[in-house]
Design a protein around this motif. Structure first.
Motif, PDB file in Angstrom:
ATOM      1  N   TYR A   1       0.851  -1.185   0.000  1.00 53.98           N
ATOM      2  CA  TYR A   1       0.000   0.000   0.000  1.00 53.98           C
ATOM      3  C   TYR A   1       0.886   1.233   0.000  1.00 53.98           C
ATOM      4  O   TYR A   1       1.947   1.257   0.621  1.00 53.98           O
ATOM      5  CB  TYR A   1      -0.925   0.018   1.228  1.00 53.98           C
ATOM      6  CG  TYR A   1      -1.862  -1.153   1.244  1.00 53.98           C
ATOM      7  CD1 TYR A   1      -3.036  -1.133   0.491  1.00 53.98           C
ATOM      8  CD2 TYR A   1      -1.573  -2.294   1.979  1.00 53.98           C
ATOM      9  CE1 TYR A   1      -3.892  -2.220   0.485  1.00 53.98           C
ATOM     10  CE2 TYR A   1      -2.425  -3.389   1.978  1.00 53.98           C
ATOM     11  CZ  TYR A   1      -3.576  -3.342   1.234  1.00 53.98           C
ATOM     12  OH  TYR A   1      -4.431  -4.416   1.218  1.00 53.98           O
TER      13      TYR A   1
ATOM     14  N   SER B   1      -3.187   0.279  -3.902  1.00 50.88           N
ATOM     15  CA  SER B   1      -2.616  -1.041  -3.623  1.00 50.88           C
ATOM     16  C   SER B   1      -1.668  -1.343  -4.771  1.00 50.88           C
ATOM     17  O   SER B   1      -2.005  -1.104  -5.934  1.00 50.88           O
ATOM     18  CB  SER B   1      -3.740  -2.081  -3.552  1.00 50.88           C
ATOM     19  OG  SER B   1      -3.193  -3.362  -3.369  1.00 50.88           O
TER      20      SER B   1
ATOM     21  N   GLU C   1      -2.533  -4.851  14.526  1.00 54.83           N
ATOM     22  CA  GLU C   1      -3.980  -4.657  14.361  1.00 54.83           C
ATOM     23  C   GLU C   1      -4.309  -3.192  14.092  1.00 54.83           C
ATOM     24  O   GLU C   1      -5.200  -2.891  13.296  1.00 54.83           O
ATOM     25  CB  GLU C   1      -4.748  -5.176  15.580  1.00 54.83           C
ATOM     26  CG  GLU C   1      -4.749  -6.689  15.697  1.00 54.83           C
ATOM     27  CD  GLU C   1      -5.317  -7.388  14.458  1.00 54.83           C
ATOM     28  OE1 GLU C   1      -6.368  -6.941  13.941  1.00 54.83           O
ATOM     29  OE2 GLU C   1      -4.699  -8.367  14.000  1.00 54.83           O
TER      30      GLU C   1
ATOM     31  N   LYS D   1      -3.533  -2.644  10.442  1.00 51.41           N
ATOM     32  CA  LYS D   1      -4.599  -3.216   9.608  1.00 51.41           C
ATOM     33  C   LYS D   1      -5.820  -2.308   9.591  1.00 51.41           C
ATOM     34  O   LYS D   1      -6.414  -2.071   8.540  1.00 51.41           O
ATOM     35  CB  LYS D   1      -5.000  -4.602  10.145  1.00 51.41           C
ATOM     36  CG  LYS D   1      -4.127  -5.719   9.665  1.00 51.41           C
ATOM     37  CD  LYS D   1      -4.482  -7.062  10.248  1.00 51.41           C
ATOM     38  CE  LYS D   1      -5.889  -7.487  10.079  1.00 51.41           C
ATOM     39  NZ  LYS D   1      -6.134  -8.864  10.580  1.00 51.41           N
ATOM     40  N   LYS D   2      -6.174  -1.806  10.755  1.00 51.44           N
ATOM     41  CA  LYS D   2      -7.337  -0.929  10.867  1.00 51.44           C
ATOM     42  C   LYS D   2      -7.123   0.358  10.060  1.00 51.44           C
ATOM     43  O   LYS D   2      -8.034   0.831   9.370  1.00 51.44           O
ATOM     44  CB  LYS D   2      -7.583  -0.594  12.343  1.00 51.44           C
ATOM     45  CG  LYS D   2      -8.786   0.266  12.594  1.00 51.44           C
ATOM     46  CD  LYS D   2      -8.966   0.513  14.083  1.00 51.44           C
ATOM     47  CE  LYS D   2     -10.122   1.439  14.334  1.00 51.44           C
ATOM     48  NZ  LYS D   2     -10.284   1.738  15.772  1.00 51.44           N
TER      49      LYS D   2
ATOM     50  N   ILE E   1      -5.196   0.772   7.388  1.00 47.32           N
ATOM     51  CA  ILE E   1      -5.285   0.455   5.956  1.00 47.32           C
ATOM     52  C   ILE E   1      -6.737   0.279   5.536  1.00 47.32           C
ATOM     53  O   ILE E   1      -7.153   0.783   4.482  1.00 47.32           O
ATOM     54  CB  ILE E   1      -4.427  -0.774   5.609  1.00 47.32           C
ATOM     55  CG1 ILE E   1      -2.943  -0.373   5.665  1.00 47.32           C
ATOM     56  CG2 ILE E   1      -4.791  -1.329   4.232  1.00 47.32           C
ATOM     57  CD1 ILE E   1      -1.985  -1.517   5.538  1.00 47.32           C
ATOM     58  N   ARG E   2      -7.543  -0.398   6.346  1.00 50.90           N
ATOM     59  CA  ARG E   2      -8.978  -0.531   6.043  1.00 50.90           C
ATOM     60  C   ARG E   2      -9.639   0.843   5.952  1.00 50.90           C
ATOM     61  O   ARG E   2     -10.468   1.096   5.087  1.00 50.90           O
ATOM     62  CB  ARG E   2      -9.676  -1.400   7.089  1.00 50.90           C
ATOM     63  CG  ARG E   2      -9.493  -2.878   6.889  1.00 50.90           C
ATOM     64  CD  ARG E   2     -10.441  -3.715   7.726  1.00 50.90           C
ATOM     65  NE  ARG E   2     -10.408  -3.416   9.136  1.00 50.90           N
ATOM     66  CZ  ARG E   2      -9.639  -4.038  10.037  1.00 50.90           C
ATOM     67  NH1 ARG E   2      -8.852  -5.015   9.657  1.00 50.90           N
ATOM     68  NH2 ARG E   2      -9.683  -3.703  11.299  1.00 50.90           N
ATOM     69  N   TYR E   3      -9.263   1.733   6.854  1.00 51.71           N
ATOM     70  CA  TYR E   3      -9.804   3.092   6.873  1.00 51.71           C
ATOM     71  C   TYR E   3      -9.478   3.823   5.560  1.00 51.71           C
ATOM     72  O   TYR E   3     -10.360   4.417   4.938  1.00 51.71           O
ATOM     73  CB  TYR E   3      -9.231   3.857   8.071  1.00 51.71           C
ATOM     74  CG  TYR E   3      -9.678   5.293   8.150  1.00 51.71           C
ATOM     75  CD1 TYR E   3     -10.906   5.622   8.709  1.00 51.71           C
ATOM     76  CD2 TYR E   3      -8.878   6.320   7.661  1.00 51.71           C
ATOM     77  CE1 TYR E   3     -11.330   6.941   8.785  1.00 51.71           C
ATOM     78  CE2 TYR E   3      -9.289   7.635   7.726  1.00 51.71           C
ATOM     79  CZ  TYR E   3     -10.513   7.941   8.293  1.00 51.71           C
ATOM     80  OH  TYR E   3     -10.931   9.239   8.353  1.00 51.71           O
TER      81      TYR E   3
ATOM     82  N   ARG F   1      -8.641   2.479   2.692  1.00 47.34           N
ATOM     83  CA  ARG F   1      -9.330   1.815   1.579  1.00 47.34           C
ATOM     84  C   ARG F   1     -10.775   2.299   1.498  1.00 47.34           C
ATOM     85  O   ARG F   1     -11.303   2.517   0.409  1.00 47.34           O
ATOM     86  CB  ARG F   1      -9.268   0.302   1.736  1.00 47.34           C
ATOM     87  CG  ARG F   1      -7.856  -0.234   1.472  1.00 47.34           C
ATOM     88  CD  ARG F   1      -7.769  -1.700   1.664  1.00 47.34           C
ATOM     89  NE  ARG F   1      -8.421  -2.332   0.520  1.00 47.34           N
ATOM     90  CZ  ARG F   1      -8.716  -3.612   0.472  1.00 47.34           C
ATOM     91  NH1 ARG F   1      -8.424  -4.407   1.480  1.00 47.34           N
ATOM     92  NH2 ARG F   1      -9.290  -4.118  -0.593  1.00 47.34           N
ATOM     93  N   ALA F   2     -11.417   2.487   2.654  1.00 46.01           N
ATOM     94  CA  ALA F   2     -12.803   2.952   2.687  1.00 46.01           C
ATOM     95  C   ALA F   2     -12.929   4.413   2.237  1.00 46.01           C
ATOM     96  O   ALA F   2     -13.972   4.828   1.755  1.00 46.01           O
ATOM     97  CB  ALA F   2     -13.383   2.785   4.093  1.00 46.01           C
TER      98      ALA F   2
ATOM     99  N   ARG G   1     -10.850   5.931  -0.028  1.00 45.97           N
ATOM    100  CA  ARG G   1      -9.949   6.002  -1.181  1.00 45.97           C
ATOM    101  C   ARG G   1     -10.191   7.257  -2.033  1.00 45.97           C
ATOM    102  O   ARG G   1      -9.256   7.871  -2.512  1.00 45.97           O
ATOM    103  CB  ARG G   1     -10.138   4.750  -2.035  1.00 45.97           C
ATOM    104  CG  ARG G   1      -9.174   4.637  -3.188  1.00 45.97           C
ATOM    105  CD  ARG G   1      -9.402   3.375  -3.984  1.00 45.97           C
ATOM    106  NE  ARG G   1      -9.394   2.165  -3.195  1.00 45.97           N
ATOM    107  CZ  ARG G   1      -8.348   1.350  -3.069  1.00 45.97           C
ATOM    108  NH1 ARG G   1      -7.247   1.616  -3.698  1.00 45.97           N
ATOM    109  NH2 ARG G   1      -8.423   0.268  -2.336  1.00 45.97           N
TER     110      ARG G   1
END
Length: 178
Positions: free
Chosen positions: A42, A59, A88, A91-92, A94-96, A98-99, A101
């Motif tokens: 990322y 990505s 963790e 990971k959180k 990166i999810r943020y 991605r959401a 973007r």
């Protein structure tokens, strides 16, 4: 303990040459991965292969798109140990991103202020090195050599506890850690 992987790379694109001249170092790009694989890094970079002006959170796979055009480009992969909790948090984060973007665009203004030593924080906006540094800082486990918003690609080589696990050509890059 878990691992986070940092990919430092040096392609021969026009933006990469400008960044190397500006940053005065070997590498011009930074990506981060939470897995020991080369197909899921990322970063903040161009979203369209032929237009670096449309850039933001992406990505990356080191065997496709821009990287595929420069298989002999020099790269290095660093490994950093973090706690399970820090992993963790990464990971959180990166999810943020991605959401979010669409809002997560490249920090062109922040790139200019780095040279002046000014730490410019802008919501959702980062350079590649700022994003990777911010993520590492966010884990709570990594001590950076300078402010995350002032980090340049070569500064990642100075992170305490970072281990170089690969140094060579992009086309030969493998991460062999468990």
């Amino acid at each position: 303990m878990k691992k986070i992987y940092i990919l430092l790379s040096r392609t021969d694109t026009v933006p990469a040459r400008v960044i190397r001249k500006f940053a005065r170092g070997e590498f011009s790009h930074v990506s981060v991965s939470l897995l020991p694989r080369t197909d899921r890094f990322y970063s903040y970079a161009r979203r369209h292969i032929n237009n670096p002006m449309f850039a933001g959170f992406i990505s990356e796979n080191i065997h496709t798109k821009v990287f595929a055009r420069y298989p002999d480009a020099h790269c290095a992969v660093l490994s950093l140990s973090v706690t399970d909790e820090g992993y963790e948090r990464a990971k959180k984060l990166i999810r943020y991103f991605r959401a979010h973007r669409k809002e997560a665009t490249y920090n062109f203004i922040g790139a200019a202020t780095i040279k002046l030593g000014l730490s410019l924080k802008r919501k959702y906006k980062f350079t590649c090195s700022q994003f990777a540094a911010f993520l590492l800082h966010y884990t709570g486990d990594v001590t950076l050599p300078k402010d995350p918003y002032l980090m340049l690609p070569n500064d990642f080589m100075d992170i305490e506890g970072a281990t170089v696990i690969y140094d060579g050509k992009l086309k030969d890059c493998l991460i062999n850690e468990k």
